[in-house]
Design a protein around this motif. Structure first.
Motif, PDB file in Angstrom:
ATOM      1  N   GLU A 230       0.738 -18.056   1.695  1.00  0.00           N
ATOM      2  CA  GLU A 230      -0.205 -19.119   1.328  1.00  0.00           C
ATOM      3  C   GLU A 230      -1.582 -18.507   2.098  1.00  0.00           C
ATOM      4  O   GLU A 230      -2.578 -18.442   1.321  1.00  0.00           O
ATOM      5  N   ARG A 231      -1.621 -18.435   3.277  1.00  0.00           N
ATOM      6  CA  ARG A 231      -2.788 -17.929   3.806  1.00  0.00           C
ATOM      7  C   ARG A 231      -3.214 -16.278   3.737  1.00  0.00           C
ATOM      8  O   ARG A 231      -4.290 -16.034   3.995  1.00  0.00           O
ATOM      9  N   PHE A 232      -2.098 -15.495   3.772  1.00  0.00           N
ATOM     10  CA  PHE A 232      -2.346 -14.038   3.828  1.00  0.00           C
ATOM     11  C   PHE A 232      -2.913 -13.376   2.399  1.00  0.00           C
ATOM     12  O   PHE A 232      -2.409 -13.697   1.392  1.00  0.00           O
ATOM     13  N   SER A 233      -4.047 -12.890   2.556  1.00  0.00           N
ATOM     14  CA  SER A 233      -4.611 -12.361   1.225  1.00  0.00           C
ATOM     15  C   SER A 233      -3.932 -11.231   0.669  1.00  0.00           C
ATOM     16  O   SER A 233      -4.066 -10.741  -0.673  1.00  0.00           O
ATOM     17  N   GLY A 234      -2.880 -10.460   1.143  1.00  0.00           N
ATOM     18  CA  GLY A 234      -2.397  -9.404   0.609  1.00  0.00           C
ATOM     19  C   GLY A 234      -1.047  -9.461   0.057  1.00  0.00           C
ATOM     20  O   GLY A 234      -0.754  -8.592  -0.669  1.00  0.00           O
ATOM     21  N   SER A 235      -0.276 -10.762   0.140  1.00  0.00           N
ATOM     22  CA  SER A 235       1.040 -10.702  -0.639  1.00  0.00           C
ATOM     23  C   SER A 235       0.798 -11.493  -1.902  1.00  0.00           C
ATOM     24  O   SER A 235      -0.467 -11.981  -2.210  1.00  0.00           O
ATOM     25  N   ALA A 236       1.804 -11.228  -2.596  1.00  0.00           N
ATOM     26  CA  ALA A 236       1.596 -11.848  -4.027  1.00  0.00           C
ATOM     27  C   ALA A 236       1.358 -13.291  -4.026  1.00  0.00           C
ATOM     28  O   ALA A 236       0.606 -13.821  -4.533  1.00  0.00           O
ATOM     29  N   GLY A 237       2.028 -13.804  -3.091  1.00  0.00           N
ATOM     30  CA  GLY A 237       2.081 -15.367  -3.080  1.00  0.00           C
ATOM     31  C   GLY A 237       0.803 -15.810  -2.479  1.00  0.00           C
ATOM     32  O   GLY A 237       0.003 -16.755  -3.007  1.00  0.00           O
ATOM     33  N   GLY A 238      -0.013 -15.041  -1.504  1.00  0.00           N
ATOM     34  CA  GLY A 238      -1.229 -15.236  -0.949  1.00  0.00           C
ATOM     35  C   GLY A 238      -2.375 -14.980  -2.005  1.00  0.00           C
ATOM     36  O   GLY A 238      -3.235 -16.017  -2.068  1.00  0.00           O
ATOM     37  N   LYS A 239      -2.145 -14.101  -2.826  1.00  0.00           N
ATOM     38  CA  LYS A 239      -3.347 -13.866  -3.915  1.00  0.00           C
ATOM     39  C   LYS A 239      -3.288 -15.069  -4.783  1.00  0.00           C
ATOM     40  O   LYS A 239      -4.347 -15.534  -5.027  1.00  0.00           O
ATOM     41  N   LYS A 240      -2.254 -15.700  -5.110  1.00  0.00           N
ATOM     42  CA  LYS A 240      -2.069 -16.848  -6.094  1.00  0.00           C
ATOM     43  C   LYS A 240      -2.643 -18.046  -5.461  1.00  0.00           C
ATOM     44  O   LYS A 240      -3.288 -18.768  -5.896  1.00  0.00           O
ATOM     45  N   ALA A 241      -2.421 -18.116  -3.974  1.00  0.00           N
ATOM     46  CA  ALA A 241      -2.802 -19.424  -3.450  1.00  0.00           C
ATOM     47  C   ALA A 241      -4.250 -19.061  -2.906  1.00  0.00           C
ATOM     48  O   ALA A 241      -4.817 -19.963  -2.216  1.00  0.00           O
ATOM     49  N   LYS A 242      -5.033 -17.909  -3.235  1.00  0.00           N
ATOM     50  CA  LYS A 242      -6.149 -17.586  -2.836  1.00  0.00           C
ATOM     51  C   LYS A 242      -6.482 -17.599  -1.347  1.00  0.00           C
ATOM     52  O   LYS A 242      -7.350 -17.900  -0.821  1.00  0.00           O
ATOM     53  N   GLY A 243      -5.322 -17.038  -0.489  1.00  0.00           N
ATOM     54  CA  GLY A 243      -5.388 -16.782   0.804  1.00  0.00           C
ATOM     55  C   GLY A 243      -6.685 -16.043   1.339  1.00  0.00           C
ATOM     56  O   GLY A 243      -6.869 -14.946   0.492  1.00  0.00           O
ATOM     57  N   ASP A 244      -7.287 -16.372   2.488  1.00  0.00           N
ATOM     58  CA  ASP A 244      -8.365 -15.609   2.889  1.00  0.00           C
ATOM     59  C   ASP A 244      -8.347 -14.700   4.102  1.00  0.00           C
ATOM     60  O   ASP A 244      -9.216 -14.463   4.612  1.00  0.00           O
ATOM     61  N   ARG A 245      -7.026 -14.590   4.708  1.00  0.00           N
ATOM     62  CA  ARG A 245      -6.620 -13.775   5.881  1.00  0.00           C
ATOM     63  C   ARG A 245      -5.912 -12.603   5.550  1.00  0.00           C
ATOM     64  O   ARG A 245      -4.857 -12.517   5.361  1.00  0.00           O
ATOM     65  N   PRO A 246      -6.853 -11.646   6.039  1.00  0.00           N
ATOM     66  CA  PRO A 246      -6.218 -10.306   5.597  1.00  0.00           C
ATOM     67  C   PRO A 246      -5.179  -9.626   6.583  1.00  0.00           C
ATOM     68  O   PRO A 246      -4.789  -8.582   6.480  1.00  0.00           O
ATOM     69  N   LEU A 247      -4.988 -10.472   7.678  1.00  0.00           N
ATOM     70  CA  LEU A 247      -4.142 -10.050   8.765  1.00  0.00           C
ATOM     71  C   LEU A 247      -2.988 -11.147   9.123  1.00  0.00           C
ATOM     72  O   LEU A 247      -3.479 -12.346   9.001  1.00  0.00           O
ATOM     73  N   VAL A 248      -1.487 -10.680   8.969  1.00  0.00           N
ATOM     74  CA  VAL A 248      -0.814 -11.898   8.956  1.00  0.00           C
ATOM     75  C   VAL A 248       0.556 -11.210  10.040  1.00  0.00           C
ATOM     76  O   VAL A 248       0.718 -10.061   9.896  1.00  0.00           O
ATOM     77  N   VAL A 249       1.012 -12.365  10.860  1.00  0.00           N
ATOM     78  CA  VAL A 249       2.345 -12.005  11.497  1.00  0.00           C
ATOM     79  C   VAL A 249       3.311 -11.878  10.700  1.00  0.00           C
ATOM     80  O   VAL A 249       3.721 -12.991   9.932  1.00  0.00           O
ATOM     81  N   SER A 250       4.219 -10.748  10.357  1.00  0.00           N
ATOM     82  CA  SER A 250       5.215 -10.822   9.439  1.00  0.00           C
ATOM     83  C   SER A 250       6.148  -9.849   9.875  1.00  0.00           C
ATOM     84  O   SER A 250       6.401  -9.768  11.164  1.00  0.00           O
ATOM     85  N   TYR A 251       6.926  -9.101   9.158  1.00  0.00           N
ATOM     86  CA  TYR A 251       8.022  -8.057   9.458  1.00  0.00           C
ATOM     87  C   TYR A 251       7.489  -6.511   8.918  1.00  0.00           C
ATOM     88  O   TYR A 251       6.714  -6.313   7.832  1.00  0.00           O
ATOM     89  N   ALA A 252       8.144  -5.544   9.844  1.00  0.00           N
ATOM     90  CA  ALA A 252       7.727  -4.244   9.335  1.00  0.00           C
ATOM     91  C   ALA A 252       8.398  -3.931   7.977  1.00  0.00           C
ATOM     92  O   ALA A 252       7.795  -3.000   7.117  1.00  0.00           O
ATOM     93  N   SER A 253       9.400  -4.830   7.406  1.00  0.00           N
ATOM     94  CA  SER A 253       9.824  -4.548   6.184  1.00  0.00           C
ATOM     95  C   SER A 253       9.162  -5.283   5.179  1.00  0.00           C
ATOM     96  O   SER A 253       9.556  -5.370   3.879  1.00  0.00           O
ATOM     97  N   SER A 254       8.045  -5.979   5.415  1.00  0.00           N
ATOM     98  CA  SER A 254       7.230  -6.593   4.251  1.00  0.00           C
ATOM     99  C   SER A 254       6.738  -5.823   3.279  1.00  0.00           C
ATOM    100  O   SER A 254       6.808  -6.107   1.985  1.00  0.00           O
ATOM    101  N   PRO A 255       6.285  -4.699   3.410  1.00  0.00           N
ATOM    102  CA  PRO A 255       5.812  -3.686   2.340  1.00  0.00           C
ATOM    103  C   PRO A 255       6.877  -3.282   1.325  1.00  0.00           C
ATOM    104  O   PRO A 255       6.495  -3.406   0.231  1.00  0.00           O
ATOM    105  N   PRO A 256       7.837  -3.002   1.784  1.00  0.00           N
ATOM    106  CA  PRO A 256       8.856  -2.384   0.739  1.00  0.00           C
ATOM    107  C   PRO A 256       9.359  -3.706  -0.025  1.00  0.00           C
ATOM    108  O   PRO A 256       9.719  -3.920  -1.298  1.00  0.00           O
TER     109      PRO A 256
END
Length: 367
Positions: A230-256
């Motif tokens: 929702e808040r992260f602008s870089g994920s597919a879900g975040g784009k749909k939700a119009k998230g405006d935070r380009p940095l998020v705490v997630s996992y090293a496996s998120s990009p794959p």
């Protein structure tokens, strides 16, 4: 919540439920004699108690069932903390035979409560020694994963700004109001990120770091789903939700994962990993004390550290194998990153200080 609880876990319901992963192998043996007492037959069902993120390819599991003669049932019990709490409450009369999903942030709690029977799994010698944290073999290492800050590549390219790479970078003025993280009191990645700061700055310095991070506009939300989708602008879900935070705490496996589920699938991951911000989680499984099917539980633990299961795991639970010669899928090697020096904190130190650290963190950052 475990680690792992990661992408597969975020999509699963947290409700308590029993899942039979396969019907192969023998069912419960029954006494079919016309009458009279007989010796109780050995159970051919082995039950794995787990957090919600456990997953395995059907064909891989069926192969184990056919070779061992056991039918595997999985009892999914919410997040890792909730699942562990239930096993502590039922100590000695467990709900299953093996527990999977206790990680290094909760390990000492599990061991101190004595819920496991020691067992040295076949294949343990092939596990990387840095992951064998219990020399009594009450638990067996199964997987590892790194909690890290992820960044939106497009945002930083468009703004001609280098993405942050370290914890120190995150408190610099150029990254003000860009980071969203999860609540350390309610979220596994949130707690992992707090522990990354403890590992980096020590028990005397992490509080000052978080005061600076708060002053630099860090946003705190309850959990990973809200932060990432929702808040992260870089994920597919975040784009749909119009998230405006380009940095998020997630996992090293998120990009794959972004590549795997991209529609259409991109040639390059749209997100990156700040490798100097990471905390390494290790997940374990153990034979539950009082297990009804102890032999089946031992066979299941052997399976969990087998090369077959270890190589199946990355695309099922988005974690890394702990066995030395297990190969990562191309998706991970092409789009993932290797975190060379993640932060770490000894499990006994976490156990001793976790509750107070979280209380202090909450008073500094949330209140």
């Amino acid at each position: 919540m475990s680690t792992t609880k990661k992408f597969a876990g975020a999509a699963l319901a947290a409700a308590l439920g029993v899942a039979t992963l396969s019907a192969c192998g023998g069912g419960e043996a029954k006494d079919e004699s016309a009458g009279g007492a007989s010796e109780a037959p050995k159970s051919k069902t082995v039950t794995l108690v787990s957090h919600d993120s456990f997953n395995v390819t059907d064909t891989v599991l069926k192969e184990f069932e056919q070779q061992s003669g056991y039918t595997v049932k999985v009892l999914k019990s919410g997040d890792a903390g909730a699942a562990l709490n239930q096993e502590i409450l039922t100590k000695g009369s467990p709900r299953g035979d093996v527990f999977f999903g206790v990680d290094n942030t909760l390990l000492s709690r599990a061991l101190d409560n004595g819920i496991f029977t020691p067992y040295e799994a076949k294949g343990l010698a092939d596990v990387k020694p840095e992951y064998v944290l219990d020399k009594e073999h009450r638990v067996t290492p199964i997987d590892s994963g790194d909690i890290c800050v992820n960044y939106d590549k497009a945002y930083f390219a468009d703004n001609k700004l280098a993405p942050p790479q370290t914890l120190d970078d995150l408190i610099k003025p150029e990254y003000k109001n860009l980071l969203v993280t999860e609540n350390a009191a309610t979220s596994s990645p949130g707690l992992g990120f707090l522990l990354a700061s403890v590992g980096k700055y020590g028990e005397d310095g992490w509080k000052d770091y978080w005061s600076k991070l708060k002053a630099n506009g860090v946003e705190v939300v309850d959990g990973w789903e809200q932060a990432y989708n929702e808040r992260f602008s870089g994920s597919a879900g975040g784009k749909k939700a119009k998230g405006d935070r380009p940095l998020v705490v997630s996992y090293a496996s998120s990009p794959p994962v972004e590549v795997l589920y991209g529609e259409p699938q991109p040639a390059e991951a749209p997100t990156g990993v700040s490798t100097g911000t990471c905390f390494r989680q290790v997940e374990f499984a153990g034979l539950l004390k009082g297990a009804k099917n102890e032999e089946g539980g031992k066979a299941l633990l052997d399976f969990l550290v087998s090369k077959k299961f270890q190589e199946d795991m990355p695309l099922q639970m988005f974690v890394n194998p702990v066995v030395k010669d297990a190969k990562l899928p191309e998706l991970f090697t092409k789009h993932g990153v290797v975190v060379e020096k993640p932060s770490s904190v000894a499990p006994e130190t976490i156990a001793k200080n976790r509750e107070q650290w979280v209380k202090t963190w909450s008073s500094l950052v949330v209140k």
